[in-house]
Design a protein around this motif. Sequence first.
Motif, PDB file in Angstrom:
ATOM      1  N   TRP A   2       0.855  -1.182   0.000  1.00 17.82           N
ATOM      2  CA  TRP A   2       0.000   0.000   0.000  1.00 17.82           C
ATOM      3  C   TRP A   2       0.890   1.231   0.000  1.00 17.82           C
ATOM      4  O   TRP A   2       1.852   1.294   0.749  1.00 17.82           O
ATOM      5  CB  TRP A   2      -0.899   0.010   1.224  1.00 17.82           C
ATOM      6  CG  TRP A   2      -1.734  -1.235   1.327  1.00 17.82           C
ATOM      7  CD1 TRP A   2      -1.359  -2.418   1.846  1.00 17.82           C
ATOM      8  CD2 TRP A   2      -3.060  -1.405   0.842  1.00 17.82           C
ATOM      9  NE1 TRP A   2      -2.366  -3.340   1.733  1.00 17.82           N
ATOM     10  CE2 TRP A   2      -3.433  -2.739   1.112  1.00 17.82           C
ATOM     11  CE3 TRP A   2      -3.984  -0.566   0.198  1.00 17.82           C
ATOM     12  CZ2 TRP A   2      -4.672  -3.254   0.767  1.00 17.82           C
ATOM     13  CZ3 TRP A   2      -5.223  -1.090  -0.127  1.00 17.82           C
ATOM     14  CH2 TRP A   2      -5.560  -2.419   0.149  1.00 17.82           C
ATOM     15  N   VAL A   3       0.538   2.197  -0.850  1.00 20.23           N
ATOM     16  CA  VAL A   3       1.369   3.395  -0.965  1.00 20.23           C
ATOM     17  C   VAL A   3       0.490   4.622  -0.739  1.00 20.23           C
ATOM     18  O   VAL A   3      -0.649   4.672  -1.210  1.00 20.23           O
ATOM     19  CB  VAL A   3       2.000   3.488  -2.375  1.00 20.23           C
ATOM     20  CG1 VAL A   3       3.008   4.637  -2.432  1.00 20.23           C
ATOM     21  CG2 VAL A   3       2.654   2.173  -2.765  1.00 20.23           C
ATOM     22  N   SER A  42      -5.249   2.134  -8.308  1.00 27.09           N
ATOM     23  CA  SER A  42      -4.992   3.410  -7.639  1.00 27.09           C
ATOM     24  C   SER A  42      -6.198   3.691  -6.755  1.00 27.09           C
ATOM     25  O   SER A  42      -7.237   3.044  -6.881  1.00 27.09           O
ATOM     26  CB  SER A  42      -4.812   4.528  -8.664  1.00 27.09           C
ATOM     27  OG  SER A  42      -5.989   4.659  -9.424  1.00 27.09           O
ATOM     28  N   ARG A  43      -6.055   4.620  -5.831  1.00 29.84           N
ATOM     29  CA  ARG A  43      -7.164   4.920  -4.932  1.00 29.84           C
ATOM     30  C   ARG A  43      -7.377   6.437  -4.899  1.00 29.84           C
ATOM     31  O   ARG A  43      -6.511   7.168  -4.438  1.00 29.84           O
ATOM     32  CB  ARG A  43      -6.870   4.437  -3.528  1.00 29.84           C
ATOM     33  CG  ARG A  43      -6.424   2.999  -3.467  1.00 29.84           C
ATOM     34  CD  ARG A  43      -5.859   2.667  -2.094  1.00 29.84           C
ATOM     35  NE  ARG A  43      -6.912   2.422  -1.118  1.00 29.84           N
ATOM     36  CZ  ARG A  43      -6.672   2.304   0.183  1.00 29.84           C
ATOM     37  NH1 ARG A  43      -5.440   2.472   0.653  1.00 29.84           N
ATOM     38  NH2 ARG A  43      -7.652   2.059   1.015  1.00 29.84           N
ATOM     39  N   ALA A  44      -8.517   6.866  -5.440  1.00 30.74           N
ATOM     40  CA  ALA A  44      -8.884   8.286  -5.338  1.00 30.74           C
ATOM     41  C   ALA A  44      -9.876   8.386  -4.196  1.00 30.74           C
ATOM     42  O   ALA A  44     -11.011   7.949  -4.313  1.00 30.74           O
ATOM     43  CB  ALA A  44      -9.504   8.762  -6.656  1.00 30.74           C
ATOM     44  N   GLY A  47      -3.729   7.214  -3.230  1.00 29.46           N
ATOM     45  CA  GLY A  47      -2.985   6.015  -2.825  1.00 29.46           C
ATOM     46  C   GLY A  47      -2.875   5.022  -3.958  1.00 29.46           C
ATOM     47  O   GLY A  47      -3.580   5.125  -4.963  1.00 29.46           O
ATOM     48  N   LEU A  48      -1.981   4.081  -3.763  1.00 30.38           N
ATOM     49  CA  LEU A  48      -1.827   2.989  -4.712  1.00 30.38           C
ATOM     50  C   LEU A  48      -1.894   1.679  -3.926  1.00 30.38           C
ATOM     51  O   LEU A  48      -1.494   1.640  -2.756  1.00 30.38           O
ATOM     52  CB  LEU A  48      -0.475   3.056  -5.430  1.00 30.38           C
ATOM     53  CG  LEU A  48      -0.105   4.365  -6.129  1.00 30.38           C
ATOM     54  CD1 LEU A  48       1.314   4.265  -6.686  1.00 30.38           C
ATOM     55  CD2 LEU A  48      -1.094   4.673  -7.248  1.00 30.38           C
ATOM     56  N   ALA A  49      -2.416   0.657  -4.560  1.00 29.84           N
ATOM     57  CA  ALA A  49      -2.476  -0.649  -3.881  1.00 29.84           C
ATOM     58  C   ALA A  49      -2.052  -1.721  -4.866  1.00 29.84           C
ATOM     59  O   ALA A  49      -2.451  -1.699  -6.027  1.00 29.84           O
ATOM     60  CB  ALA A  49      -3.883  -0.919  -3.378  1.00 29.84           C
ATOM     61  N   TYR A  50      -1.224  -2.626  -4.393  1.00 35.92           N
ATOM     62  CA  TYR A  50      -0.717  -3.677  -5.279  1.00 35.92           C
ATOM     63  C   TYR A  50      -0.702  -5.016  -4.556  1.00 35.92           C
ATOM     64  O   TYR A  50      -0.570  -5.080  -3.329  1.00 35.92           O
ATOM     65  CB  TYR A  50       0.732  -3.383  -5.677  1.00 35.92           C
ATOM     66  CG  TYR A  50       0.902  -2.128  -6.496  1.00 35.92           C
ATOM     67  CD1 TYR A  50       0.591  -2.144  -7.858  1.00 35.92           C
ATOM     68  CD2 TYR A  50       1.379  -0.956  -5.924  1.00 35.92           C
ATOM     69  CE1 TYR A  50       0.749  -0.993  -8.611  1.00 35.92           C
ATOM     70  CE2 TYR A  50       1.540   0.190  -6.671  1.00 35.92           C
ATOM     71  CZ  TYR A  50       1.221   0.172  -8.018  1.00 35.92           C
ATOM     72  OH  TYR A  50       1.366   1.294  -8.763  1.00 35.92           O
ATOM     73  N   THR A  51      -0.806  -6.057  -5.343  1.00 32.15           N
ATOM     74  CA  THR A  51      -0.304  -7.340  -4.848  1.00 32.15           C
ATOM     75  C   THR A  51       0.706  -7.815  -5.874  1.00 32.15           C
ATOM     76  O   THR A  51       0.601  -7.499  -7.060  1.00 32.15           O
ATOM     77  CB  THR A  51      -1.390  -8.422  -4.693  1.00 32.15           C
ATOM     78  OG1 THR A  51      -1.947  -8.675  -5.971  1.00 32.15           O
ATOM     79  CG2 THR A  51      -2.452  -8.016  -3.715  1.00 32.15           C
ATOM     80  N   GLY A  57       4.707   7.079   1.946  1.00 33.50           N
ATOM     81  CA  GLY A  57       4.530   5.973   2.890  1.00 33.50           C
ATOM     82  C   GLY A  57       4.260   4.677   2.143  1.00 33.50           C
ATOM     83  O   GLY A  57       3.486   4.658   1.190  1.00 33.50           O
ATOM     84  N   VAL A  58       4.932   3.630   2.584  1.00 33.34           N
ATOM     85  CA  VAL A  58       4.713   2.319   1.957  1.00 33.34           C
ATOM     86  C   VAL A  58       4.479   1.301   3.065  1.00 33.34           C
ATOM     87  O   VAL A  58       5.219   1.241   4.029  1.00 33.34           O
ATOM     88  CB  VAL A  58       5.932   1.879   1.119  1.00 33.34           C
ATOM     89  CG1 VAL A  58       5.701   0.489   0.544  1.00 33.34           C
ATOM     90  CG2 VAL A  58       6.204   2.875   0.012  1.00 33.34           C
ATOM     91  N   ASN A  59       3.412   0.561   2.916  1.00 28.54           N
ATOM     92  CA  ASN A  59       3.195  -0.550   3.840  1.00 28.54           C
ATOM     93  C   ASN A  59       3.302  -1.845   3.051  1.00 28.54           C
ATOM     94  O   ASN A  59       2.438  -2.175   2.247  1.00 28.54           O
ATOM     95  CB  ASN A  59       1.815  -0.424   4.495  1.00 28.54           C
ATOM     96  CG  ASN A  59       1.539  -1.599   5.422  1.00 28.54           C
ATOM     97  OD1 ASN A  59       2.394  -2.457   5.627  1.00 28.54           O
ATOM     98  ND2 ASN A  59       0.342  -1.641   5.963  1.00 28.54           N
TER      99      ASN A  59
END
Lengths: 233, 416
Positions: free
Chosen positions: B62-63, B104-106, B224-228, B268-270
């Motif tokens: 998660w970014v 992406s997350r808006a 934000g951005l979300a990846y797997t 931030g990166v989780n």
Amino acid sequence: MIEIKDLHKSYKMGSNSLHVLKGIDFSVKEGELVSIMGSSGSGKSTLLNILGMLDEADNGSYFLDGMPIKNLNEKIAAQYRNKFLGFIFQSFNLINYKTAIDNVAMPLYYQGMKRKERLEKAIHYLSKVGLADWATHHPNELSGGQKQRVAIARALASEPKVLLADEPTGALDTKTSYEVMELIQGINDEGKTILIVTHEPDIADMTKRIVNLKDGVIIDDTVVNQVKATANV
Amino acid sequence: MFSLERWQEIFETIAKNKLRTFLTGVSVASGIFILVLLLGVGQGMQNGIAKEFENDASNSIWVWTRTTSVEYKGLNPGRRIEMTNEDYDFINKKNQKYLEYKSSRAREWGVVVNYKKESGSYGIEGIFPEFQMIENQEMIEGRFINKKDIDELNKVAIIGNKIKKDLFKDKEKTPIGEYIQINDIPFKVIGVYSDKAGEREEDRVFIPPPIAQQVFNKGHKVQGLAYTLKPEENFETAVQKSEEFVESMTAYLKSKHIVAPEDERAIGVNNSLEGAKRFYNLMFMIKAFFWWVGICTIIAGVVGVSNIMLIIVKERTKEIGIRKALGAQPSSIIGMILQEAIFVTAIAGFTGLVFGLALLELAGPMIQTDFIRNPSVDFNVAITTVFILIFAGAMAGFFPAWRAVRIKPIVALRDE
């Protein structure tokens, strides 16, 4: 029955060796009752142990019932002991946690006999030594004489050709000793060959032949008139 | 081995030596018992921790962005960094080989959502279809957002199960096809999702990203951005790949948005894998510790059994001599001692095993916490341990027995 020629045996005691038997020539015929006498250290117990295949000779020949006893491996020795020999020890050597009847039945177990059969046979021999009523008692519940009689019953149970007794009365009082000897004489009268090692002259007198051992050689071998133990009891 | 006579002989010996047998048995049984308990609790902890990580796909990244904390290239700290659609596209293109799912997350927090007379304040997110996989969400009604919704700019919404409960009081009626008002704009509800993590994750509304950006006036910006990442053969490579990806992505974002390389705050990166790795390491340490204690227990058991066997054989030297004088074969004596040793250790070992398993089974449910769950034992491991102990007992009996039958009967007879 027993044929021994030029038997030698020495023990290693640390660095020096002790020559115990120095050329024994000796034979026993079937049905004899022989006592081997000698002071302690004369080699009489060693001789008996070799006869009983409990120990091995260094040199010389030994024939038991026509069979050469030489370089036997453990397995064969065990078979021979089981088939041909019955032992009676000074210290009885009963197994403490087994009852009298189980002790007597033990050689039969090693003959591969079924349990029922061996218990029948064991009780037969126990009654022969007069201890049928004590069959289920443990050795520590028996007197010395009774223990030795159990041991005799055990030695007889496998129906051996020769009975070997090492000081059978050594741990018993005179009266009990004579009772045991009476039993042994009775067994001999039935035709069993018996060898007794003893240092008690009165016990030796109850046999039919006395062999005297001194320092590893036979110094005397005479047939004697047997004294019946019953007369002394 | 299977001779009835031999067994009778052995049972007789065992029955006559109850204390000795009992002590041997206790040392074996307690060893196995303790091992089973330790392994069970260790497994329980592992299960518990694994459960904690079940919520999201465990290799998710998660970014998000915040303000800069370091002055860089003449720019003051405290500058707000905001990612854009272009960043998202660029990262995707550049890191194609790593990525499995991406979105992406808006986002907009605390938006009032109305349905008829009911209303509530929820987070609205503009996300891509693959977001469902990243969040590990389950559709309980309808469907998730698809590509067509995004291309056609449909005003559709996916609501969480909690929102459904809040807004749609009529339980009989499905919310699918109904219109809700977000910022006074009507959206058609096309799906209801639920999240394993529970209600706190179910109070969001998902809508197509371009719509979210329009409605909330975000232009090209995303929050934000979300990846797997693509699954890997083993955990180590998975962690390594995820670190590579994070490295490459943050480097790009930092250079693009003129952020100092050492600025830890702006982006931030989780990386859930890194968190997982820490827990897995901890778990490994715990398991290793339990194994270590367990093995020490077993060694103590083996030493105990060996000791007792040594004493037993020593004690029976004379008996062995008597038996040999009566015509026992060496093999028969060794066999008897071994069989007795194996029999006693086997019975005791399995008793310990059964008690250990029974205790885990009975007490297991009572000690359930967040960190201990379903304490259980790999049965094969337990059985193997029992066999090791039996083997050790047999070995410990064999050597003295072997020595005892090799000494001449006359020497054994003299033994007092």
